[in-house]
Design an enzyme around this catalytic site. Sequence first.
Site, mmCIF file in Angstrom:
data_model
loop_
_atom_site.group_PDB
_atom_site.id
_atom_site.type_symbol
_atom_site.label_atom_id
_atom_site.label_comp_id
_atom_site.label_asym_id
_atom_site.label_seq_id
_atom_site.Cartn_x
_atom_site.Cartn_y
_atom_site.Cartn_z
ATOM 1 N N ASP A 1 0.837 -1.197 0.000
ATOM 2 C CA ASP A 1 0.000 0.000 0.000
ATOM 3 C C ASP A 1 0.873 1.249 0.000
ATOM 4 O O ASP A 1 0.791 2.082 0.897
ATOM 5 C CB ASP A 1 -0.939 -0.017 1.208
ATOM 6 C CG ASP A 1 -2.061 1.015 1.091
ATOM 7 O OD1 ASP A 1 -2.303 1.504 -0.033
ATOM 8 O OD2 ASP A 1 -2.697 1.335 2.109
ATOM 9 N N LEU A 2 1.701 1.389 -1.032
ATOM 10 C CA LEU A 2 2.606 2.540 -1.120
ATOM 11 C C LEU A 2 1.802 3.758 -1.557
ATOM 12 O O LEU A 2 1.430 3.892 -2.721
ATOM 13 C CB LEU A 2 3.739 2.258 -2.104
ATOM 14 C CG LEU A 2 4.847 3.322 -2.148
ATOM 15 C CD1 LEU A 2 5.580 3.400 -0.816
ATOM 16 C CD2 LEU A 2 5.827 3.034 -3.282
#
Length: 226
Positions: free
Chosen positions: A170-171
Site C-alpha cells: 500500500d505505497l
Amino acid sequence: MPHIHLINNKTLLLQCIFDEAYEITPQWFKPDYWQSINCITGKSTGRATTYFVKHPHFKGLVLRHYYRGGMVRHFLKDTYFYTGIKNTRVFAELDILEKLNEWGLAAPKPVAGLISRSGLCYRADLLMEQIPNARDLFQELKAGRLSAKTWESIGQTVAQFHQHGVYHADLNCHNIMRDNKGKIWLIDFDRASLEPAGTGWAAENIGRLYRSLVKEQERKSVFYFD
C-alpha cells in the site's frame, strides 16, 4: 523471526528479537491501559484508530489493531481465519520489519504483536516504535511544496526498498514519512512481501504511489503536488 510466547490456549504474544529484554504483557495492546496511566500522546483515525504511546524504554510506541479492507470488512471487520501462527497478518508484518531493520532500511522498529484466538478465527494487534518528529507526505503536501531535493530523497528511499526486493502493498502518500532532519521513512508493511527482481512489480508500486498523489490532488483544494 519473532519469538512466540504462549500466554494461554487462546492468546499468543509475538516478541521481536530487538526487544526481548523488555517484559511485554497483553495489557500493552489495550488502549484503555495506556489511557489509565496517561500515556496516550495522540491518535490517528482512518479505517481504524492508531494510538501513539509514550514509554520510558522507547522513543514512543505505535499501537494498531488489524482490520479488514474491501467489502469483506462489512461482514468480518477485524476477524481472520486462523491457519497457523506464521500465516497471521501480525506475524508476517513483524517478520518483515525485523528484516528491514537488519538491512538498515528506513522502516519502523518492530516491538511485539498479539494474537487472540476464538475457535477457528483470530484477532491481532501490533506494537512498533514510533518515528519521532515526523509527519506523512500527505500532511507535508498540504502545508507546502516540497523541494526537488526532498523528492529525490523520497525516490532514493523507495529505490532502496525495491533493490532489496521489498514490495510495499500500500505505497501511498500516507505511508511515506519525513522527519525533522529530512530523512524519509516508509511505514505500514501489512501484506508486504519480498519479490524477485525484474518482474515489473517495482514500476507498479511507483504507479500506485503516483495515483495516490493525484487522487489527493483532486480531492483537496490545497495540495501542493503537480
